[in-house]
Design a protein around this motif. Structure first.
Motif, PDB file in Angstrom:
ATOM      1  N   HIS A   6     -49.018  16.463 -31.950  1.00  0.00           N
ATOM      2  CA  HIS A   6     -47.944  15.809 -32.689  1.00  0.00           C
ATOM      3  C   HIS A   6     -47.768  14.392 -32.156  1.00  0.00           C
ATOM      4  O   HIS A   6     -48.281  14.051 -31.100  1.00  0.00           O
ATOM      5  N   ILE A   7     -47.028  13.584 -32.872  1.00  0.00           N
ATOM      6  CA  ILE A   7     -46.678  12.252 -32.393  1.00  0.00           C
ATOM      7  C   ILE A   7     -45.469  12.406 -31.486  1.00  0.00           C
ATOM      8  O   ILE A   7     -44.398  12.831 -31.929  1.00  0.00           O
ATOM      9  N   ALA A   8     -45.640  12.095 -30.219  1.00  0.00           N
ATOM     10  CA  ALA A   8     -44.533  12.177 -29.257  1.00  0.00           C
ATOM     11  C   ALA A   8     -43.747  10.868 -29.324  1.00  0.00           C
ATOM     12  O   ALA A   8     -44.318   9.785 -29.425  1.00  0.00           O
ATOM     13  N   ILE A   9     -42.409  10.986 -29.248  1.00  0.00           N
ATOM     14  CA  ILE A   9     -41.528   9.823 -29.330  1.00  0.00           C
ATOM     15  C   ILE A   9     -40.722   9.751 -28.041  1.00  0.00           C
ATOM     16  O   ILE A   9     -40.027  10.709 -27.685  1.00  0.00           O
ATOM     17  N   THR A  10     -40.845   8.634 -27.335  1.00  0.00           N
ATOM     18  CA  THR A  10     -40.091   8.427 -26.096  1.00  0.00           C
ATOM     19  C   THR A  10     -39.477   7.026 -26.114  1.00  0.00           C
ATOM     20  O   THR A  10     -39.880   6.172 -26.905  1.00  0.00           O
ATOM     21  N   PHE A  11     -38.535   6.833 -25.215  1.00  0.00           N
ATOM     22  CA  PHE A  11     -37.883   5.528 -25.049  1.00  0.00           C
ATOM     23  C   PHE A  11     -37.960   5.149 -23.581  1.00  0.00           C
ATOM     24  O   PHE A  11     -37.442   5.879 -22.730  1.00  0.00           O
ATOM     25  N   PRO A  12     -38.589   4.015 -23.256  1.00  0.00           N
ATOM     26  CA  PRO A  12     -38.746   3.625 -21.859  1.00  0.00           C
ATOM     27  C   PRO A  12     -37.415   3.497 -21.095  1.00  0.00           C
ATOM     28  O   PRO A  12     -37.379   3.718 -19.891  1.00  0.00           O
ATOM     29  N   ASP A  13     -36.352   3.163 -21.791  1.00  0.00           N
ATOM     30  CA  ASP A  13     -35.063   2.913 -21.137  1.00  0.00           C
ATOM     31  C   ASP A  13     -34.091   4.085 -21.223  1.00  0.00           C
ATOM     32  O   ASP A  13     -33.011   4.034 -20.649  1.00  0.00           O
ATOM     33  N   LEU A  14     -34.451   5.114 -21.960  1.00  0.00           N
ATOM     34  CA  LEU A  14     -33.571   6.273 -22.166  1.00  0.00           C
ATOM     35  C   LEU A  14     -34.386   7.547 -21.947  1.00  0.00           C
ATOM     36  O   LEU A  14     -34.949   8.101 -22.890  1.00  0.00           O
ATOM     37  N   ASP A  15     -34.440   7.997 -20.714  1.00  0.00           N
ATOM     38  CA  ASP A  15     -35.291   9.143 -20.360  1.00  0.00           C
ATOM     39  C   ASP A  15     -34.985  10.399 -21.166  1.00  0.00           C
ATOM     40  O   ASP A  15     -35.884  11.193 -21.449  1.00  0.00           O
ATOM     41  N   GLU A  16     -33.720  10.595 -21.530  1.00  0.00           N
ATOM     42  CA  GLU A  16     -33.341  11.816 -22.239  1.00  0.00           C
ATOM     43  C   GLU A  16     -33.645  11.758 -23.736  1.00  0.00           C
ATOM     44  O   GLU A  16     -33.541  12.763 -24.434  1.00  0.00           O
ATOM     45  N   ARG A  34     -24.042   8.736 -24.713  1.00  0.00           N
ATOM     46  CA  ARG A  34     -23.742   7.892 -23.540  1.00  0.00           C
ATOM     47  C   ARG A  34     -22.371   7.232 -23.673  1.00  0.00           C
ATOM     48  O   ARG A  34     -21.654   7.095 -22.689  1.00  0.00           O
ATOM     49  N   ILE A  35     -22.013   6.813 -24.863  1.00  0.00           N
ATOM     50  CA  ILE A  35     -20.677   6.226 -25.078  1.00  0.00           C
ATOM     51  C   ILE A  35     -19.607   7.270 -24.785  1.00  0.00           C
ATOM     52  O   ILE A  35     -18.640   6.998 -24.070  1.00  0.00           O
ATOM     53  N   GLU A  36     -19.788   8.464 -25.332  1.00  0.00           N
ATOM     54  CA  GLU A  36     -18.809   9.534 -25.131  1.00  0.00           C
ATOM     55  C   GLU A  36     -18.677   9.902 -23.655  1.00  0.00           C
ATOM     56  O   GLU A  36     -17.574  10.167 -23.166  1.00  0.00           O
ATOM     57  N   ASP A  37     -19.790   9.902 -22.938  1.00  0.00           N
ATOM     58  CA  ASP A  37     -19.775  10.251 -21.510  1.00  0.00           C
ATOM     59  C   ASP A  37     -19.499   9.045 -20.608  1.00  0.00           C
ATOM     60  O   ASP A  37     -19.545   9.163 -19.389  1.00  0.00           O
ATOM     61  N   GLU A  49     -23.812   4.169 -18.807  1.00  0.00           N
ATOM     62  CA  GLU A  49     -24.401   2.864 -19.090  1.00  0.00           C
ATOM     63  C   GLU A  49     -25.394   2.961 -20.244  1.00  0.00           C
ATOM     64  O   GLU A  49     -26.129   3.942 -20.381  1.00  0.00           O
ATOM     65  N   ILE A  50     -25.414   1.917 -21.055  1.00  0.00           N
ATOM     66  CA  ILE A  50     -26.429   1.777 -22.102  1.00  0.00           C
ATOM     67  C   ILE A  50     -27.263   0.560 -21.711  1.00  0.00           C
ATOM     68  O   ILE A  50     -26.781  -0.567 -21.778  1.00  0.00           O
TER      69      ILE A  50
END
Length: 120
Positions: free
Chosen positions: A10-20, A46-49, A52-53
């Motif tokens: 499958h195409i994996a989707i990640t974000f370098p700055d957002l590990d989760e 992240r806003i609710e918790d 940091e963004i």
């Protein structure tokens, strides 16, 4: 920025700055849509918790491997407004007249406070 990895089933989707922030898709159109969705959900969480963004890593600073490419993921965040409950006292005749007129006390008070603050 989101990183799409085409090396697996499958195409994996990640974000370098957002590990989760992780997802996957079977095709590029779905991958782009899911990248936008997971970005929105992650930022809202992240806003609710009150976490940091981070600023996104510049595109030229993201190290890619064979079979990977970056895309710009986007979302619109409408931050939830937190409300405080206040108790107030009004002259009886003013209260009766306002109720008879069908006024929304909360909206009237908010409008008056905004006008008062704008004058300062």
């Amino acid at each position: 920025m989101a990183v799409l990895d085409f090396t697996g089933k499958h195409i994996a989707i990640t974000f370098p700055d957002l590990d989760e922030a992780l997802s996957q898709a079977n095709d590029i159109e779905t991958a782009i849509r899911r990248a936008d969705e997971v970005l929105k959900l992650t930022i809202e969480s992240r806003i609710e918790d009150e976490e940091e963004i981070p600023e996104p890593t510049p595109l030229d600073k993201i190290a890619l491997h064979d079979g990977q490419r970056t895309i710009v993921a986007k979302c619109v965040i409408k931050e939830k407004i937190k409300y405080d409950k206040k108790t107030l006292t009004l002259p009886h005749d003013l209260n009766l007249a306002a109720e008879a007129a069908g006024l929304n006390f909360s909206q009237v008070l908010q409008k008056a406070l905004r006008e008062e603050l704008a004058e300062r």
